[in-house]
Scaffold this active site. Structure first.
Site, PDB file in Angstrom:
ATOM      1  N   ARG A 481      22.099 -29.551  86.348  1.00  0.00           N
ATOM      2  CA  ARG A 481      23.412 -30.068  85.949  1.00  0.00           C
ATOM      3  C   ARG A 481      24.485 -29.722  86.964  1.00  0.00           C
ATOM      4  NH1 ARG A 481      24.857 -27.616  80.499  1.00  0.00           N
ATOM      5  NH2 ARG A 481      26.797 -28.676  80.988  1.00  0.00           N
ATOM      6  N   ASP A 497      27.652 -33.474  77.951  1.00  0.00           N
ATOM      7  CA  ASP A 497      26.335 -33.476  77.346  1.00  0.00           C
ATOM      8  C   ASP A 497      26.229 -34.778  76.556  1.00  0.00           C
ATOM      9  OD1 ASP A 497      24.092 -31.276  76.219  1.00  0.00           O
ATOM     10  OD2 ASP A 497      24.540 -32.955  74.893  1.00  0.00           O
ATOM     11  N   ASP A 586      26.508 -21.916  80.595  1.00  0.00           N
ATOM     12  CA  ASP A 586      27.958 -22.011  80.395  1.00  0.00           C
ATOM     13  C   ASP A 586      28.655 -20.745  80.857  1.00  0.00           C
ATOM     14  OD1 ASP A 586      28.610 -24.506  79.295  1.00  0.00           O
ATOM     15  OD2 ASP A 586      27.650 -23.935  77.407  1.00  0.00           O
TER      16      ASP A 586
END
Lengths: 676, 751
Positions: A481, A497, A586
């Site tokens: 990502r 997402d 994250d």
């Protein structure tokens, strides 16, 4: 008779006039002939030669061919410089590759950890043949860690002898063509552009992370001492410079009164710190002052300032001549608040960017050498000398400061007015049609990239959108990502997402906010970290609280530079950690951005928070009552790897100016943000 | 010369000079005198009595001549006085050939060879600079002399055109002094620009006998062409002991870092040829070599590149078949094609600057002038002014052994970077290469910066081209630093006589947890502040400052009493802000310490009809200013407001008794380049703009005045610094569906 008299008077008048004329004219002629004597007080200057135009030029064109008579040669008698003694042909490809000689025999803990730190860095290679730089650690003579001449020595070519601590090994063998990186080398032995000057590190210098700068406020407090003086015994004393007596020892006629000085072990709170330039040991004081935000005033230093090749020390320190004490003192007293402010801040930035840990010092050394190899694609001076510093602003990303999120002000530029949406489709893999439509509806959207990261085959049909849509087939790894895909053309990335749900006006508003803060992450949902007394470690939560320190990357704007940073500067171990514990990614991304900006992220309003908070959270499918808080261990591992806790908390949310105000809806630009 | 008057010529043409030879009358007045005297001698007064009818005309004519002569002489006498102040008249008008001759005995002393270990703190006598005021060194130039040896043979050419220019430039600059006792730096007038034109030993002897030589300390020599055949040393061979050398071809082996100064080799073409600046961008040739007389080995390498890459590489050489009378210096040839030099340099993106026998090449200057990026191939060469100039931004340095790879190295540079380099190259030439004067002054500035480092010119000033300097903002609070909450803030209340309201404000503000001090600025000179006992008792120190004059700018004065970095400016009638609201404002300021953080926001708009700026207090979606009736900001801005406000804005505001808040908004936005932060929904205070008793008219005059302020300030600042944003800061959970009692700032007022 009358006519005669008239004639006579006329005649007289005429002759008198003539006389006058001749006299006056004569004077003028005289003045022309004799140049006037210069007046005693007047500045005379360089004469204007009458024949200045006739002077010959210093180089005659016909001389040129003579120039070629001798063949080109590069004379050097035993000494080394970069071109003569470093072979850059080995450094082709992806920059600097460093091989470190393994230690022979028993080694100290420090040595082992330094080795491990270098081995974990992006420069390291295990093959001496493939390396472009061979590093020889020369640590401490007392513990017997001095290495003998290594195998691949080759007269020291492409070698760097790293002497971190001052009590380094004696030179047991000829250095030959090796570069030397040592603490505070004397000006006479230092070879500019070849050797590297290191800071004088205290023995207990932390390996990683390191203590932050001690400055708590930008400007000096009123009434704080102007000057602190280092003492030979170690320790400091402050001096009151209000009196005209010069403050430093050896030169003062009278001993300053007891009220004027106080002896202290720790650094006192002063604006300037006076450091002698004679003794190299004073260099350790230099680092201490830097950390404390006390502007170092170096008196005729005989040693080279650390990393002087790249760091512009005039921005953080004052190098003055010890022989003009009164002038220096007057200059310090009269220094403008603007200059003091700038110098103070620069000390903190430099400390934090390059000096606060052994690891930073080593990486800076390698970065300096890499810049020499890179030539034109090296860091511009701006990147070295303004936050966040060259270790965090990779020159492999770009050499134009405008491409980074940090330098728009200095460059007078602005971030681009468009963004790319990067939608990650994880299992079970439904094409996020609604989301694509919402994002594509934004006037600022330049392109949509779908990162297909699950087992199901790619759908053949995608919705028609106003902006180009590209599908990338990922490798099923979470770290995908944050890969710097070349297809991303804009500065801003909206990371999404597939299960996120956003409205067009939410996207629009968040993007406008990001343009004001291009170096930060702008997100919708937040996490906050805390110190868990019970477990003696860090924890974090997705509970809604009055503060937050992270935003979820499943719906956040950030600069594309952070993809490069994530992929190319993080130690491999951390990326693996993210792949193994997807919920950790994250936290990791927030760590990186916070470590670079030293600022908290920004939260913008999210309309559906109440009902549909869950789909935004990473991790498993299905609705949940709250975003899932991932395993707390992740944050502790990261804090250990970073050496400190970079996250900072914020207590504010940026809303549209008329957000939820009791005014007419017609006035409001972002109406839909308020819909329940 | 002979001149004659024309008899009866009338008043209009009383006389005319006749010049039988090409020589001109040097001055009209001289001519008048001579003409007149000739006439006097020929005709004489004896003629006058014989004249009967015509004598009147003669008298008139004569008188006119005399009168004119007098006027002309008078003018000649007095006119030069007006230019006496300029140097021209004051300075000796002499010929270089007439300078005094000094005979150097063969056995006169020779200085030491030159100390390679010299540094400023070892070889430079800084005490001599102790007199120099304003952090500026003073430079003395020795008088020009001609040196001859025992046989009367001269030691060198007395002085070259360039060295004369150089000394003239120093003499005209602020550095110059003619007082040898107050000078800090000495420049000999002995010309050593080109080593080939002088006799080394005798020149050294000439240096040694200078009156303040003293082993050469504090002496500065300028040399552009060092060394001589066959080995071409990279520094001047003249023994010079401790003298500083500003040299044009240093290598790392001879350059004394921090002591010598590396200077360019001046190209005379800089003055001869006017190459207009050509914008950056792709050019016809990618790589060009224009040097003549290259070493054959290099030429082979270059020609190999040309063969490999075809049209994009151009290797020029000197022309062999030029017709007579054509300046060969200004022509270059490739095969039979003839190119104008240096114009052809403007057709190339990169230009090779190869070492010759010497490292420093004048072609570097030509290349920079053409805005062509120099590709410097000269190992160990110290680039000109490398102590201060960042050559990475303007050139590509390629090691000699990598010459064959030069094309691929250059191709890897992104186009944007190339364009920046082209711009930078031209800027370097304009600032530091284009004249001897520029070279001399840059050299002196570098030495000056070493002696007064605390007054030194910054990297940006040396290196940033004017375009960048204008566009960039250097935020004075650039360090990302969140001040600790414990520091708190100082509230400054500006008051005149509304004591009751003031006391209420004090009471309200004192409830804010982070308040650490309260400062009341008593702006009323006619009335004393209330007695101590009457003031409200609050938990933090309260200080009253009395001002000398009732001025609005007193609110933004950097009082010594302000000990915290955060300042809350608050009017004496702002009682509607809640404690939560103020505390939250402080928390927001901590996250944005370089911005103005305020409550009601305002906007500036461009009025297309009136073609000027307009002040807007409507409740719009955008904000570009906050009112300072209640606003947090860094105390440094008080210093800026009081001492660094551009133009006459500060006095203008004091005179108009309005718009001090707009001025502060302008100032902060201009210096930081950032927008304000509006906090909480608050839209108005007491509303001076809308609730006035006589309503609309007052409101409108107010708006007109405020608009005028914006236009005035924008013109003084020369730009519109205000930034428009669409966000405001609220507490994280503001108006969220969340229990109020769990919120940190539950009581965030209303509009």
């Amino acid at each position: 008779m009358q006519s005669w008299r008239r004639r006579k008077s006329l005649w007289l008048a005429l002759s008198a006039s003539w006389l006058l004329l001749v006299l006056l004219g004569g004077f003028s002629l005289l003045r022309l002939a004799l140049p006037p004597r210069p007046q005693p007080g007047a500045s005379q200057g360089w004469p204007r030669w009458l024949d200045a135009e006739l002077l010959q030029s210093f180089s005659q064109p016909r001389e040129l061919p003579e120039d070629t008579a001798s063949p080109p040669q590069a004379p050097h008698g035993g000494s080394c410089n970069w071109e003569a003694c470093f072979d850059t042909s080995k450094c082709r490809g992806d920059g600097l590759k460093v091989f470190v000689y393994p230690a022979v025999g028993p080694i100290s803990e420090t040595h082992r950890r330094i080795l491990a730190s270098i081995e974990g860095s992006r420069f390291h290679t295990f093959s001496p043949a493939g390396a472009c730089l061979l590093l020889l650690l020369s640590l401490d003579a007392q513990t017997g860690e001095c290495s003998s001449m290594p195998l691949q020595w080759n007269r020291g070519r492409n070698h760097l002898v790293l002497r971190l601590y001052p009590a380094a090994c004696p030179r047991t063998f000829q250095l030959g063509q090796a570069m030397v990186a040592e603490a505070s080398p004397t000006v006479d032995s230092f070879r500019p552009g070849f050797d590297v000057a290191l800071p004088f590190l205290p023995e207990a210098h932390p390996l990683r992370g390191g203590a932050p700068g001690q400055l708590r406020q930008h400007s000096p407090q009123p009434g704080v001492a102007l000057l602190a003086l280092e003492e030979e015994r170690g320790g400091w004393r402050t001096a009151d410079t209000g009196s005209s007596a010069c403050p430093w020892d050896g030169r003062c006629e009278q001993d300053p009164g007891p009220g004027q000085t106080q002896h202290q072990e720790t650094l006192p709170n002063a604006t300037f710190c006076l450091i002698s330039g004679h003794r190299p040991e004073a260099a350790s004081r230099f680092l201490q002052a830097l950390q404390a935000g006390c502007i170092p005033v170096l008196l005729s230093p005989r040693w080279e300032l650390p990393f002087s090749e790249v760091i512009d020390w005039t921005k953080a320190a004052i190098v003055a001549d010890e022989r003009l004490p009164l002038q220096v003192l007057a200059a310090l007293q009269e220094m403008s608040p603007a200059r003091v402010l700038a110098l103070r801040q620069q000390t903190q930035f430099l400390w934090d960017a390059y000096f606060s840990s052994v690891e930073k010092v080593i990486h800076t050394t390698l970065e300096v050498i890499q810049d020499r190899i890179f030539g034109t694609s090296a860091h511009p001076s701006l990147l070295w000398n303004s936050p966040p510093g060259a270790l965090l602003a990779l020159s492999t990303f770009s050499t134009s400061p405008q491409d980074f999120p940090f330098y728009h002000l200095q460059q007078g530029s602005r971030p681009e007015g468009r963004f790319s949406a990067l939608i990650w489709v994880a299992p079970p893999g439904q094409p996020p049609l609604k989301l694509i439509q919402a994002v594509a509806g934004s006037q600022h959207c330049a392109q949509i990239l779908v990162l297909w990261s699950n087992e199901r085959p790619l759908p053949s049909r995608w919705p028609e959108t106003a902006v180009p849509l590209t599908v990338i087939d990922g490798h099923r790894k979470v770290s995908d990502r944050f890969y710097p895909y070349s297809t991303i053309r804009t500065d801003a990335i909206l990371s999404l997402d597939a299960r996120s749900s956003l409205s067009t006006s939410e996207v629009d508003f968040a993007f406008l906010v990001w343009q004001s803060f291009p170096e930060r992450m702008v997100g919708f949902l937040t996490l906050s970290h805390f110190w868990d007394e019970a477990h003696g470690g860090w924890g974090y939560t997705a509970e809604r609280t009055n503060e937050f320190s992270m935003v979820l990357t499943t719906a956040a704007f950030y600069h594309r530079y952070y993809h490069t940073l994530f992929t190319h500067s993080l130690p491999k171990a951390l990326r693996t950690l993210a792949d193994e514990a997807p919920t950790c990614v994250d936290v990791l991304m927030n760590f990186i951005v916070a470590a670079v900006t030293k600022l908290p992220p920004i939260k913008v309003p999210y309309g559906k928070q109440r009902q549909e908070a869950a789909p935004l959270a990473p991790g498993g499918p299905g609705p949940r009552s709250k975003p899932q808080a991932p395993a707390p261990d992740c944050i502790n591992q990261l804090a250990a790897a970073f050496g400190h806790m970079p996250l900072l908390s914020s207590c504010l949310r940026l809303d549209p100016v008329l957000f939820k105000d009791p005014v007419s809806v017609q006035r409001k630009k972002y109406r839909s943000l308020e819909k329940p | 010369m002979s001149c004659a008057s024309v008899p009866g010529g009338g008043l209009r043409h009383p006389l005319r000079c006749r010049k039988p030879w090409d020589e001109e009358c040097e001055e009209e007045a001289v001519c008048v005198i001579m003409c007149a005297s000739v006439k006097y001698n020929i005709r004489g007064p004896a003629l006058i009595p014989r004249m009967k009818t015509k004598h009147r005309i003669y008298y008139i004519t004569l008188f006119s001549i005399v009168l004119l002569g007098l006027i002309a002489t008078g003018m000649f006498q007095f006119w030069p006085h007006s230019i006496e102040s300029s140097n021209d008249w004051n300075v000796e008008k002499r010929s270089v050939r007439d300078v005094p001759v000094v005979r150097l005995p063969a056995d006169s002393p020779i200085p030491e060879r030159g100390d390679l270990s010299c540094r400023m703190h070892t070889c430079f006598d800084v005490y001599r600079c102790g007199f120099n005021p304003k952090n500026k060194i003073k430079v003395y130039i020795y008088a020009l002399k001609k040196y001859v040896d025992d046989f009367g043979v001269s030691v060198s050419n007395t002085i070259s055109r360039e060295y004369n220019e150089l000394l003239m430039a120093i003499s005209d600059s602020d550095y110059y002094t003619d007082d040898i006792n107050r000078a800090c730096l000495f420049v000999p007038s002995i010309d050593v620009l080109n080593q080939n034109t002088l006799r080394i030993k005798e020149t050294a002897q000439a240096l040694a006998q200078l009156s303040r030589w003293d082993r050469g300390s504090n002496h500065l020599l300028f040399n552009m062409l060092p060394g001589g055949p066959p080995d071409y040393n990279t520094a001047l061979d003249v023994p010079r002991d401790r003298a500083l050398l500003a040299g044009g071809g240093f290598s790392t082996w001879t350059y004394r870092q921090g002591y010598d100064v590396s200077i360019p080799v001046y190209s005379p073409l800089s003055a001869e040829v006017d190459l207009p600046e050509k914008g950056p961008g792709p050019r016809q040739y990618f790589l060009l070599s224009s040097q003549v007389g290259l070493h054959p080995e290099y030429r082979e390498d270059l020609e190999a590149l040309q063969v490999k890459h075809g049209e994009s590489v151009l290797v020029l050489d000197k022309c062999t078949n030029l017709s007579e009378g054509v300046l060969s210096v200004r022509k270059r040839c490739h095969k039979h094609q003839v190119f104008d030099y240096p114009q052809v340099l403007q057709e190339a993106t990169f230009c090779v600057v190869l070492r010759g026998a010497r490292l420093g090449q004048a072609v570097l200057s030509d290349v920079l002038q053409a805005g062509c990026v120099p590709v410097v191939i000269a190992d160990s060469y110290i680039l000109p002014f490398s102590e201060v100039l960042d050559w990475k931004r303007a050139s590509v340095v390629v090691p000699e052994e990598k010459m064959s790879d030069v094309y691929s190295i250059l191709q890897s540079i992104p186009q944007r970077q190339i364009e920046e380099m082209q711009r930078q190259a031209r800027w370097f030439w304009e600032a530091y290469f284009q004249s001897i004067k520029a070279i001399a002054l840059a050299t002196l500035q570098i030495i000056n910066d070493r002696i007064y480092p605390y007054a030194a010119i910054s990297y940006e000033e040396w290196n940033d081209p004017p375009v960048v300097k204008w566009g960039s903002v250097s935020n004075p609070l650039f360090l990302p630093l969140i001040p600790p909450q414990s520091q708190g803030f100082t509230a400054i209340v500006l008051t005149y006589d509304r004591v009751e309201s003031l006391f209420r404000v004090i009471t309200e503000v004192s409830k804010v947890p982070s308040l650490s001090k309260l400062l009341v600025v008593w702006n009323n000179q006619n009335k004393n502040p209330p007695e101590d006992s009457l003031w409200p008792k609050i938990r933090v120190p309260l200080k009253v400052v009395r001002t000398a004059e009732n001025k609005l700018s007193n609110r933004f004065f950097p009082y010594d009493e302000i000990e915290t970095e955060a300042v809350l400016a608050i009017d004496d009638d702002i009682i509607m802000l809640t404690s939560d609201e103020l505390q939250f404002g402080y928390e927001v300021w901590r996250e944005f310490p370089d911005r103005l953080v305020g409550y009601p926001g305002r906007l500036h708009l461009w009025d297309h009809e009136m073609n000027k700026w307009k002040y807007e207090s409507e409740w719009t979606n955008e904000v570009s200013m906050v009112l300072t009736g209640a606003a947090f900001y860094h105390k440094y801005f008080n210093y800026l407001y009081t001492y660094k406000m551009p133009g006459d804005i500060k006095n203008w505001v004091d005179a108009h008794m309005n718009c001090e808040d707009i001025a502060m908004n302008f100032l902060v936005a201009n210096v930081t380049g950032k927008a304000v932060i509006k906090v909480t929904p608050r839209k108005k205070f007491k509303c001076p703009e809308c609730t006035a008793i006589d309503g609309l008219s007052l409101d409108q005059t107010h708006m007109v005045e405020r608009s005028e302020c914006i236009n005035k300030f924008a013109s003084v600042f020369g730009t519109m610094p205000l930034k428009v944003v669409e966000h405001r800061a609220d507490p994280v959970l503001y108006k969220d569906d969340f229990p109020e009692k769990l919120k940190s700032f539950p009581n965030i007022g209303s509009l």
